[in-house]
Write a protein that holds these residues in place. Structure first.
Motif, PDB file in Angstrom:
ATOM      1  N   GLU A  75       0.793  -1.213   0.000  1.00  0.00           N
ATOM      2  CA  GLU A  75       0.000   0.000   0.000  1.00  0.00           C
ATOM      3  C   GLU A  75       0.832   1.273   0.000  1.00  0.00           C
ATOM      4  OE1 GLU A  75      -2.819  -0.051   3.130  1.00  0.00           O
ATOM      5  OE2 GLU A  75      -3.969  -1.746   2.327  1.00  0.00           O
ATOM      6  N   ASP A  76       2.075   1.197   0.482  1.00  0.00           N
ATOM      7  CA  ASP A  76       2.901   2.398   0.553  1.00  0.00           C
ATOM      8  C   ASP A  76       3.733   2.632  -0.704  1.00  0.00           C
ATOM      9  OD1 ASP A  76       4.551   0.222   0.983  1.00  0.00           O
ATOM     10  OD2 ASP A  76       5.875   1.301   2.367  1.00  0.00           O
ATOM     11  N   ARG A 133       8.510   4.480  -3.192  1.00  0.00           N
ATOM     12  CA  ARG A 133       7.500   4.643  -2.143  1.00  0.00           C
ATOM     13  C   ARG A 133       6.783   5.979  -2.286  1.00  0.00           C
ATOM     14  NH1 ARG A 133       7.898   0.649   1.457  1.00  0.00           N
ATOM     15  NH2 ARG A 133       9.849  -0.553   1.502  1.00  0.00           N
ATOM     16  N   LYS A 134       5.584   6.039  -1.774  1.00  0.00           N
ATOM     17  CA  LYS A 134       4.831   7.282  -1.770  1.00  0.00           C
ATOM     18  C   LYS A 134       5.615   8.352  -1.010  1.00  0.00           C
ATOM     19  CE  LYS A 134       0.317   4.975  -1.850  1.00  0.00           C
ATOM     20  NZ  LYS A 134      -0.933   4.698  -1.089  1.00  0.00           N
ATOM     21  N   PHE A 148       0.522   2.981  -7.976  1.00  0.00           N
ATOM     22  CA  PHE A 148      -0.449   2.925  -6.883  1.00  0.00           C
ATOM     23  C   PHE A 148      -1.327   1.675  -6.994  1.00  0.00           C
ATOM     24  CE2 PHE A 148       0.531   7.374  -7.744  1.00  0.00           C
ATOM     25  CZ  PHE A 148       1.037   7.767  -6.505  1.00  0.00           C
ATOM     26  N   GLY A 149      -0.692   0.565  -7.396  1.00  0.00           N
ATOM     27  CA  GLY A 149      -1.377  -0.713  -7.456  1.00  0.00           C
ATOM     28  C   GLY A 149      -2.198  -0.944  -8.704  1.00  0.00           C
TER      29      GLY A 149
END
Length: 252
Positions: free
Chosen positions: A2-3, A29-30, A65-66
């Motif tokens: 998620e990150d 990473r975000k 973002f996935g």
């Protein structure tokens, strides 16, 4: 995860049978501020176009973002390397900035009041609102770069990609630009392709060197090993803002 803002898995790409990328793996990473460096022809712009969904890898996968890049167009800001345009083409600063809202328009063809507000806010952020009615062809190189950054910001992106953003601007604007990017990085992930190691090292959080294969360092440091693998010869490099030279023997 998620990150993660970007996941690149075993990506390869070739033009007319000539390999450009080989088994590239990368996680961003975000909230990251990543600089991608490497020699001309090493695949930097190609990788960027794959991340944007403009090109499809011959092998491997990319997620933003996935999701696949095409599903995230409305969350991507992009500043291309070449911002030179036909100086006679009658398009205003405001018109160019509003183009950043196209991905969010969906099936509609009219800009809304919200689109215009976001465009105004973007121009104000780059200090170009007073030029909104001026033809883009009459701007200086630095001013055009600001407008194309505003266009990217008008998309209200979660991630900003920039390809050689300082290529056509003066040194004063380079420093000003990276100060601005540092501010933007508090609210978005940033990926910059650049040769400007001396300036970048003071602002980025991580570095990747790319020459068909990719070498990643999770810090604002370019190691001797990364540069030797990427450039295959002695080069000027920067570690934590301190320039020095690798003076190893270069074999032909």
């Amino acid at each position: 995860m998620e990150d993660l803002a970007v996941e690149v898995r075993n990506v390869s790409f070739a033009y007319d049978g000539h390999p450009v990328l080989r088994d590239v793996n990368l996680e961003i990473r975000k909230g990251e501020f990543l600089a991608v460096m490497g020699p001309n022809g090493g695949g930097k712009t190609t990788l960027l176009k794959i991340l944007l969904g403009i090109l499809k890898p011959a092998k491997g996968s990319v997620l933003l973002f996935g999701k696949h890049p095409g599903e995230m167009a409305h969350k991507i800001g992009y500043v291309p390397q070449d911002t030179n345009i036909n100086k006679e083409f009658p398009i205003s600063v405001m018109d160019v900035t509003l183009m950043g809202r196209l991905a969010a328009l969906g099936s509609g063809w009219r800009y809304s009041a919200t689109d215009r507000l976001l465009a105004r806010q973007a121009l104000e952020r780059v200090k170009m609102w007073d030029y909104r009615h001026r033809p883009v062809g009459r701007l200086s190189g630095g001013q055009r770069q600001r407008v194309f950054i505003a266009r990217a910001l008008a998309a209200n992106p979660a991630i900003l990609f920039m390809d050689e953003p300082t290529a056509s601007v003066d040194k004063e604007f380079q420093t000003e630009l990276f100060e601005f990017l540092k501010e933007l990085n508090t609210s978005m992930t940033i990926v910059v392709v650049s040769h400007d190691m001396a300036v970048l090292s003071s602002y980025v959080k991580s570095v990747a060197c790319l020459n068909q294969t990719l070498y990643y360092h999770d810090a604002a440091e370019i190691t001797d090993e990364m540069m030797e693998m990427a450039y295959h010869c002695p080069v000027e490099l920067v570690a934590h803002g301190m320039p020095h030279r690798v003076l190893r023997r270069h074999e032909d």
